[in-house]
Scaffold this motif. Structure first.
Motif, PDB file in Angstrom:
ATOM      1  N   THR A 370       0.781  -1.215   0.035  1.00 33.45           N
ATOM      2  CA  THR A 370       0.050  -0.056   0.010  1.00 33.45           C
ATOM      3  C   THR A 370       0.867   1.276   0.275  1.00 33.45           C
ATOM      4  OG1 THR A 370      -0.090   0.320   2.461  1.00 33.45           O
ATOM      5  CG2 THR A 370      -1.721  -1.265   1.489  1.00 33.45           C
ATOM      6  N   GLU A 371       0.364   2.334  -0.307  1.00 39.81           N
ATOM      7  CA  GLU A 371       1.104   3.624  -0.263  1.00 39.81           C
ATOM      8  C   GLU A 371       1.708   3.778   1.198  1.00 39.81           C
ATOM      9  OE1 GLU A 371       0.806   8.481  -0.778  1.00 39.81           O
ATOM     10  OE2 GLU A 371      -0.859   7.147  -1.447  1.00 39.81           O
ATOM     11  N   GLN A 372       1.066   3.648   2.405  1.00 40.75           N
ATOM     12  CA  GLN A 372       1.597   3.662   3.695  1.00 40.75           C
ATOM     13  C   GLN A 372       2.893   2.730   3.825  1.00 40.75           C
ATOM     14  OE1 GLN A 372      -1.133   2.517   6.824  1.00 40.75           O
ATOM     15  NE2 GLN A 372       0.134   3.542   8.372  1.00 40.75           N
ATOM     16  N   GLN A 373       2.665   1.670   3.366  1.00 40.13           N
ATOM     17  CA  GLN A 373       3.757   0.417   3.559  1.00 40.13           C
ATOM     18  C   GLN A 373       4.915   0.927   2.532  1.00 40.13           C
ATOM     19  OE1 GLN A 373       1.302  -2.934   2.378  1.00 40.13           O
ATOM     20  NE2 GLN A 373       1.085  -3.438   4.466  1.00 40.13           N
ATOM     21  N   ALA A 374       4.804   1.417   1.270  1.00 44.32           N
ATOM     22  CA  ALA A 374       5.630   1.908   0.618  1.00 44.32           C
ATOM     23  C   ALA A 374       6.460   3.116   1.119  1.00 44.32           C
ATOM     24  CB  ALA A 374       5.335   2.120  -0.500  1.00 44.32           C
ATOM     25  N   ARG A 375       5.842   3.979   1.538  1.00 46.28           N
ATOM     26  CA  ARG A 375       6.406   5.136   2.536  1.00 46.28           C
ATOM     27  C   ARG A 375       7.124   4.626   3.763  1.00 46.28           C
ATOM     28  NH1 ARG A 375       5.162   9.720  -0.013  1.00 46.28           N
ATOM     29  NH2 ARG A 375       3.061   9.850  -1.005  1.00 46.28           N
ATOM     30  N   ALA A 376       6.868   3.812   4.230  1.00 48.89           N
ATOM     31  CA  ALA A 376       7.394   3.084   5.478  1.00 48.89           C
ATOM     32  C   ALA A 376       8.830   2.613   4.964  1.00 48.89           C
ATOM     33  CB  ALA A 376       6.930   2.242   6.134  1.00 48.89           C
ATOM     34  N   LEU A 377       8.999   2.287   3.670  1.00 45.79           N
ATOM     35  CA  LEU A 377      10.593   1.790   3.207  1.00 45.79           C
ATOM     36  C   LEU A 377      11.503   2.912   3.307  1.00 45.79           C
ATOM     37  CD1 LEU A 377       9.225  -0.193   0.103  1.00 45.79           C
ATOM     38  CD2 LEU A 377      10.026  -1.304   2.122  1.00 45.79           C
ATOM     39  N   GLY A 378      11.149   4.153   3.423  1.00 47.72           N
ATOM     40  CA  GLY A 378      12.159   5.170   3.474  1.00 47.72           C
ATOM     41  C   GLY A 378      12.602   5.590   2.200  1.00 47.72           C
ATOM     42  N   ARG A 379      12.064   5.285   1.134  1.00 46.43           N
ATOM     43  CA  ARG A 379      12.460   5.507  -0.144  1.00 46.43           C
ATOM     44  C   ARG A 379      11.498   6.358  -1.036  1.00 46.43           C
ATOM     45  NH1 ARG A 379      12.635  -0.996  -1.660  1.00 46.43           N
ATOM     46  NH2 ARG A 379      12.592   0.099  -4.129  1.00 46.43           N
ATOM     47  N   PRO A 380      12.232   7.351  -1.805  1.00 47.68           N
ATOM     48  CA  PRO A 380      11.102   8.579  -2.369  1.00 47.68           C
ATOM     49  C   PRO A 380      10.250   7.361  -3.496  1.00 47.68           C
ATOM     50  CG  PRO A 380      13.591   8.338  -3.463  1.00 47.68           C
ATOM     51  CD  PRO A 380      13.592   7.640  -2.048  1.00 47.68           C
ATOM     52  N   ILE A 381       9.140   7.844  -3.480  1.00 47.79           N
ATOM     53  CA  ILE A 381       8.165   7.074  -4.506  1.00 47.79           C
ATOM     54  C   ILE A 381       7.373   7.990  -5.246  1.00 47.79           C
ATOM     55  CG2 ILE A 381       7.703   5.213  -2.575  1.00 47.79           C
ATOM     56  CD1 ILE A 381       5.261   6.411  -1.853  1.00 47.79           C
ATOM     57  N   GLU A 382       6.939   7.419  -6.237  1.00 47.72           N
ATOM     58  CA  GLU A 382       6.045   8.194  -7.271  1.00 47.72           C
ATOM     59  C   GLU A 382       4.523   7.573  -7.322  1.00 47.72           C
ATOM     60  OE1 GLU A 382       9.094   9.888 -10.386  1.00 47.72           O
ATOM     61  OE2 GLU A 382       8.555   7.816 -10.642  1.00 47.72           O
ATOM     62  N   VAL A 383       3.439   8.143  -7.040  1.00 45.30           N
ATOM     63  CA  VAL A 383       2.312   7.664  -6.813  1.00 45.30           C
ATOM     64  C   VAL A 383       1.382   8.112  -8.172  1.00 45.30           C
ATOM     65  CG1 VAL A 383       0.435   7.057  -5.638  1.00 45.30           C
ATOM     66  CG2 VAL A 383       2.532   7.211  -4.582  1.00 45.30           C
ATOM     67  N   GLY A 384       0.859   7.146  -8.863  1.00 42.14           N
ATOM     68  CA  GLY A 384      -0.192   7.591  -9.905  1.00 42.14           C
ATOM     69  C   GLY A 384      -1.647   7.198  -9.599  1.00 42.14           C
ATOM     70  N   VAL A 385      -2.757   8.128  -9.751  1.00 46.50           N
ATOM     71  CA  VAL A 385      -3.931   7.689  -9.622  1.00 46.50           C
ATOM     72  C   VAL A 385      -4.677   8.072 -10.766  1.00 46.50           C
ATOM     73  CG1 VAL A 385      -5.976   7.768  -8.143  1.00 46.50           C
ATOM     74  CG2 VAL A 385      -3.786   7.828  -7.270  1.00 46.50           C
TER      75      VAL A 385
END
Length: 490
Positions: A370-385
């Protein structure tokens, strides 16, 4: 009483349990030329085929039909205000589908030379097991490799004992005597939401109670919010943060007392109560502890090749831990047997990327974090909706509510997660599974041509949105590198 004689046989592989993990393991082992037997005390196909995945989907097809009838006026059809419905006929249809598939599994096992042994198995030593029927031993088997695939059963909550009458498990909910007027469902995972969608579409007054802070707690927060909105719009009550107090059943129904966080106590009366609070593994009576098998949270502990700590003993599927899904069990079966046979290139299971599907209305499908779990990795992320309200095919079939959300590592382009809500997204999610398996990046996915018009175009648009290149929706931020970007319909 005459005691049944006990015969002894030696096999290369013996599988305990003939569900979607067990029968796949047995077939694959036989394909390698290994002498294989499978022991099953119930029906071939296990819970999934007989009392889970398949019959629920047959019933949910009936719910889709009910929705189509109710919505037919939009497309110019004049449908009577009252349309007759026979719940038993729908159940009969679902059972006919099950019967056909069970026969198919039996034919596959026989055709591949797998010996099917009816009875219950108990491990009597390393590489040894006893098969019993009616409490009497009927076979003594030896095998170089024994695979435990005994699955799981519905979890029973303290103080709430299913009786098959007023208090149901998912099995009971598949074959009701009649359509209930009202139903309370405890638990809002895939099983709870599927039954809420099913019974709600058929006219039952449904209430869903969830102990955690939101309905569909394992899904992305945006998925949870979107689905709850749609369920509530159809009259299905959804409450999260619930503490269930007393549950009392009598001859006419069930009284359930509960409180929502920060609220007053409430008692709701329903014709039936369905407990859909997860599953527990079927590990009892197998002799596992006596052999020194380890456990984790009640499930059999295994390594990446499905091996237990006991030489020659393996476990696959629900009994070996989540996600408790039929396709995960089948895939573990292939990994396990391929490794036993020494096949080259066997890949370990990535549990994050086992597809998760809920066949409700709307359908839900996801892989990865999930987005929350991805952010918890501590890496910059890109999200598209991308919102399906801008998808031509979805609108053309009257299903323009939903979205596709993709999450990528901003530096490498790795797909970290994909989440979908909408029509037939359970058929579309495999596109993202394939992409992940082939190590496709956001950039490479952006170059793929998707057919028009199709709901799958929303997958492409979501990827483009993550890259700041949205075509059919407007980005909410400037398209600069290495930052999270979402696109929403304007």
């Amino acid at each position: 009483m005459t005691r049944t004689s006990v015969s002894s046989d030696a096999f290369d592989v013996v599988v305990i349990g003939a569900g979607p993990g067990g029968y796949v393991a047995a077939i694959r082992a036989a394909q390698y030329g290994l002498r294989t037997a499978i022991v099953e005390r119930g029906e071939l196909g296990g819970v999934c085929l007989n009392w889970g995945c398949i019959p629920t989907k047959a019933l949910l097809h009936g719910a889709d039909t009910a929705h189509a009838i109710a919505d037919a006026g939009r497309y110019g059809f004049d449908v009577p205000a009252e349309v007759g419905f026979d719940m038993q006929q729908l159940v009969k249809f679902s059972r006919s589908v099950v019967s056909r598939l069970v026969s198919g599994v039996s034919a596959l096992l026989t055709g591949n030379g797998v010996e099917v042994i009816r009875g219950s198995a108990v491990l009597s030593g390393k590489g040894e097991l006893t098969v019993t029927a009616d409490g009497q031993p009927i076979r003594e088997l030896q095998a170089d490799h024994i695979i435990v695939a005994t699955g799981a059963r519905p979890r029973v909550l303290p103080g709430i004992t299913p009786d098959g009458d007023r208090i149901w498990t998912s099995t009971d909910a598949l074959s009701p005597k009649k359509l209930p007027e009202s139903l309370v469902i405890i638990g809002s995972g895939a099983i709870g939401i599927e039954f809420a969608s099913l019974y709600g579409a058929l006219g039952t007054e449904v209430t869903v109670l969830e102990a955690l802070d939101r309905v569909l707690p394992a899904e992305d927060a945006a998925v949870s919010a979107a689905v709850v909105r749609q369920l509530r719009s159809r009259g299905i009550r959804c409450e999260a943060g619930v503490t269930v107090g007393t549950v009392t059943a009598d001859g006419t129904g069930v009284s359930t007392t509960f409180t929502v966080a920060g609220g007053a106590s409430e008692t709701i009366r329903s014709e039936h109560l369905l407990v859909a609070a997860g599953v527990v593994p079927n590990t009892e009576g197998l002799g596992l502890a006596e052999l020194g098998v380890g456990f984790e949270r009640g499930f059999i502990a295994i390594d990446e090749w499905c091996r237990t700590g006991v030489a020659g003993l393996y476990a696959i599927g629900d009994v070996a831990g989540g996600p408790c899904l039929a396709h995960k069990a089948s895939h573990e079966a292939l990994i396990c047997v391929d490794h036993i046979a020494g096949a080259p290139g066997v890949r370990q299971l990535d549990r994050w990327f086992v597809p998760r599907c809920t066949y409700s209305r709307p359908q839900i499908a996801s892989i990865g974090r999930t987005e929350q779990q991805a952010r918890a990795l501590g890496r910059p992320i890109e999200v598209g909706v991308f919102d399906l309200a801008a998808n031509g095919k979805a609108l053309a079939q009257g299903e323009g509510i939903g979205f596709v959300k993709t999450i990528f590592d901003a530096e490498s382009g790795e797909l970290l997660g994909a989440h979908m809500v909408g029509p037939e997204v359970t058929e579309l999610i495999e596109g993202f599974s394939i992409a992940h398996g082939l190590e496709a990046t956001a950039e490479s996915l952006a170059e793929i041509i998707f057919p028009h018009p199709s709901v799958s175009e929303a997958m492409h648009e979501s990827v483009l949105a993550a890259l700041g290149r949205a075509i059919h929706s407007m980005p909410t931020t400037a398209p600069t590198p290495s930052q999270t970007r979402t696109a929403q319909l304007v």
